[in-house]
Design a protein around this motif. Sequence first.
Motif, PDB file in Angstrom:
ATOM      1  N   ILE A 195      48.968  -6.928  14.422  1.00  0.00           N
ATOM      2  CA  ILE A 195      47.647  -7.316  14.916  1.00  0.00           C
ATOM      3  C   ILE A 195      47.799  -7.766  16.361  1.00  0.00           C
ATOM      4  O   ILE A 195      48.688  -8.554  16.675  1.00  0.00           O
ATOM      5  N   TYR A 196      46.923  -7.269  17.229  1.00  0.00           N
ATOM      6  CA  TYR A 196      46.992  -7.595  18.654  1.00  0.00           C
ATOM      7  C   TYR A 196      48.400  -7.322  19.203  1.00  0.00           C
ATOM      8  O   TYR A 196      48.890  -8.041  20.070  1.00  0.00           O
ATOM      9  N   GLY A 197      49.058  -6.293  18.655  1.00  0.00           N
ATOM     10  CA  GLY A 197      50.375  -5.911  19.131  1.00  0.00           C
ATOM     11  C   GLY A 197      51.509  -6.768  18.612  1.00  0.00           C
ATOM     12  O   GLY A 197      52.664  -6.567  19.005  1.00  0.00           O
ATOM     13  N   LYS A 198      51.217  -7.714  17.721  1.00  0.00           N
ATOM     14  CA  LYS A 198      52.245  -8.605  17.193  1.00  0.00           C
ATOM     15  C   LYS A 198      52.456  -8.338  15.710  1.00  0.00           C
ATOM     16  O   LYS A 198      51.511  -8.071  14.974  1.00  0.00           O
ATOM     17  N   VAL A 199      53.701  -8.445  15.254  1.00  0.00           N
ATOM     18  CA  VAL A 199      54.023  -8.219  13.853  1.00  0.00           C
ATOM     19  C   VAL A 199      53.483  -9.367  13.008  1.00  0.00           C
ATOM     20  O   VAL A 199      53.647 -10.541  13.345  1.00  0.00           O
ATOM     21  N   VAL A 200      52.810  -9.013  11.917  1.00  0.00           N
ATOM     22  CA  VAL A 200      52.328 -10.010  10.959  1.00  0.00           C
ATOM     23  C   VAL A 200      53.500 -10.426  10.088  1.00  0.00           C
ATOM     24  O   VAL A 200      54.074  -9.604   9.366  1.00  0.00           O
ATOM     25  N   LEU A 201      53.871 -11.702  10.164  1.00  0.00           N
ATOM     26  CA  LEU A 201      55.036 -12.190   9.436  1.00  0.00           C
ATOM     27  C   LEU A 201      54.691 -12.606   8.009  1.00  0.00           C
ATOM     28  O   LEU A 201      55.513 -12.486   7.107  1.00  0.00           O
ATOM     29  N   GLU A 202      53.497 -13.108   7.818  1.00  0.00           N
ATOM     30  CA  GLU A 202      53.092 -13.628   6.523  1.00  0.00           C
ATOM     31  C   GLU A 202      51.580 -13.668   6.481  1.00  0.00           C
ATOM     32  O   GLU A 202      50.930 -13.888   7.515  1.00  0.00           O
ATOM     33  N   TYR A 203      51.004 -13.415   5.308  1.00  0.00           N
ATOM     34  CA  TYR A 203      49.550 -13.462   5.218  1.00  0.00           C
ATOM     35  C   TYR A 203      49.108 -13.898   3.835  1.00  0.00           C
ATOM     36  O   TYR A 203      49.839 -13.783   2.859  1.00  0.00           O
ATOM     37  N   ASP A 204      47.903 -14.420   3.771  1.00  0.00           N
ATOM     38  CA  ASP A 204      47.235 -14.767   2.526  1.00  0.00           C
ATOM     39  C   ASP A 204      45.833 -14.187   2.589  1.00  0.00           C
ATOM     40  O   ASP A 204      45.194 -14.175   3.643  1.00  0.00           O
ATOM     41  N   LEU A 205      45.343 -13.712   1.462  1.00  0.00           N
ATOM     42  CA  LEU A 205      44.004 -13.161   1.377  1.00  0.00           C
ATOM     43  C   LEU A 205      43.212 -13.945   0.340  1.00  0.00           C
ATOM     44  O   LEU A 205      43.686 -14.191  -0.768  1.00  0.00           O
ATOM     45  N   TYR A 206      41.998 -14.343   0.714  1.00  0.00           N
ATOM     46  CA  TYR A 206      41.132 -15.094  -0.189  1.00  0.00           C
ATOM     47  C   TYR A 206      39.805 -14.370  -0.333  1.00  0.00           C
ATOM     48  O   TYR A 206      39.201 -13.955   0.650  1.00  0.00           O
ATOM     49  N   LYS A 207      39.361 -14.219  -1.578  1.00  0.00           N
ATOM     50  CA  LYS A 207      38.084 -13.578  -1.851  1.00  0.00           C
ATOM     51  C   LYS A 207      37.054 -14.620  -2.246  1.00  0.00           C
ATOM     52  O   LYS A 207      37.364 -15.538  -3.003  1.00  0.00           O
ATOM     53  N   LEU A 208      35.838 -14.463  -1.705  1.00  0.00           N
ATOM     54  CA  LEU A 208      34.747 -15.363  -2.065  1.00  0.00           C
ATOM     55  C   LEU A 208      34.275 -14.992  -3.465  1.00  0.00           C
ATOM     56  O   LEU A 208      33.673 -13.947  -3.676  1.00  0.00           O
ATOM     57  N   VAL A 209      34.565 -15.866  -4.426  1.00  0.00           N
ATOM     58  CA  VAL A 209      34.223 -15.618  -5.815  1.00  0.00           C
ATOM     59  C   VAL A 209      32.853 -16.202  -6.144  1.00  0.00           C
ATOM     60  O   VAL A 209      32.010 -15.585  -6.782  1.00  0.00           O
ATOM     61  N   LYS A 210      32.624 -17.435  -5.653  1.00  0.00           N
ATOM     62  CA  LYS A 210      31.354 -18.102  -5.901  1.00  0.00           C
ATOM     63  C   LYS A 210      31.044 -19.004  -4.720  1.00  0.00           C
ATOM     64  O   LYS A 210      31.783 -19.953  -4.449  1.00  0.00           O
ATOM     65  N   ASN A 211      29.962 -18.696  -4.016  1.00  0.00           N
ATOM     66  CA  ASN A 211      29.571 -19.499  -2.850  1.00  0.00           C
ATOM     67  C   ASN A 211      29.073 -20.857  -3.324  1.00  0.00           C
ATOM     68  O   ASN A 211      28.128 -20.953  -4.098  1.00  0.00           O
ATOM     69  N   LYS A 212      29.768 -21.914  -2.855  1.00  0.00           N
ATOM     70  CA  LYS A 212      29.413 -23.268  -3.290  1.00  0.00           C
ATOM     71  C   LYS A 212      28.554 -23.961  -2.246  1.00  0.00           C
ATOM     72  O   LYS A 212      28.705 -23.726  -1.069  1.00  0.00           O
TER      73      LYS A 212
END
Length: 212
Positions: A195-212
């Motif tokens: 991303i932006y020319g830099k290697v992604v070292l680690e990532y987390d993905l979160y999905k919106l299950v229920k808008n609180k």
Amino acid sequence: MYICKYISYELFDAMKKLTKLNIDALKNENPVLSTIEERIITGGTGQGDCLYYTIAFLTGNSIESVRQKYIMYLYQTEYSGDVGSLSCGGNNENNEDYMACVAMADKGVRSKDQEWLMAQYGFSMSDLPSDDCGSSAQVSGDYIFNYRYSIDEGHSVILKLVNSNGDYIFYDPQLGKHDVMMKNIDKDGNVYYTIYGKVVLEYDLYKLVKNK
């Protein structure tokens, strides 16, 4: 987004292999690594409000209200502070503990607090949508993608589309633009992303299950 770190090739290569799972396993053997994990901040060490932006954008809350929730969490957990003693909407500048939490929140959300904050707004950890179909596909649902490109700097964006190359198209509400996380394959057949020319070292993905 704040980027100002330069690292040696040897450290860079080692960091590419560093994952959350690696960190947790190593922490059990060497507790000093807990200080490293605490340095992994989504938002980096500069303008650290990107996660507040993404949560606010997808849930309809204000950026400041998301940031304030995190400040209160830090105040209660780090200083055992009594939230009821704070001046609601008033001036708390004389409260040193509270102001320390404000400074911490301005730097971004610590890795160990990230899941808690996301859960407050109905997000759950998720896997990346598959790109096996080999064609562009709109991402179904609202996803926040938190990634790190160095040991102590990260960023938060909103995943929008998976294209035919397996690249991930995202929207960055902090910068107000769309961009791409590119899929790459090295000479040994290993997949990595940039991303932006830099290697992604680690990532987390979160999905919106229920808008609180």
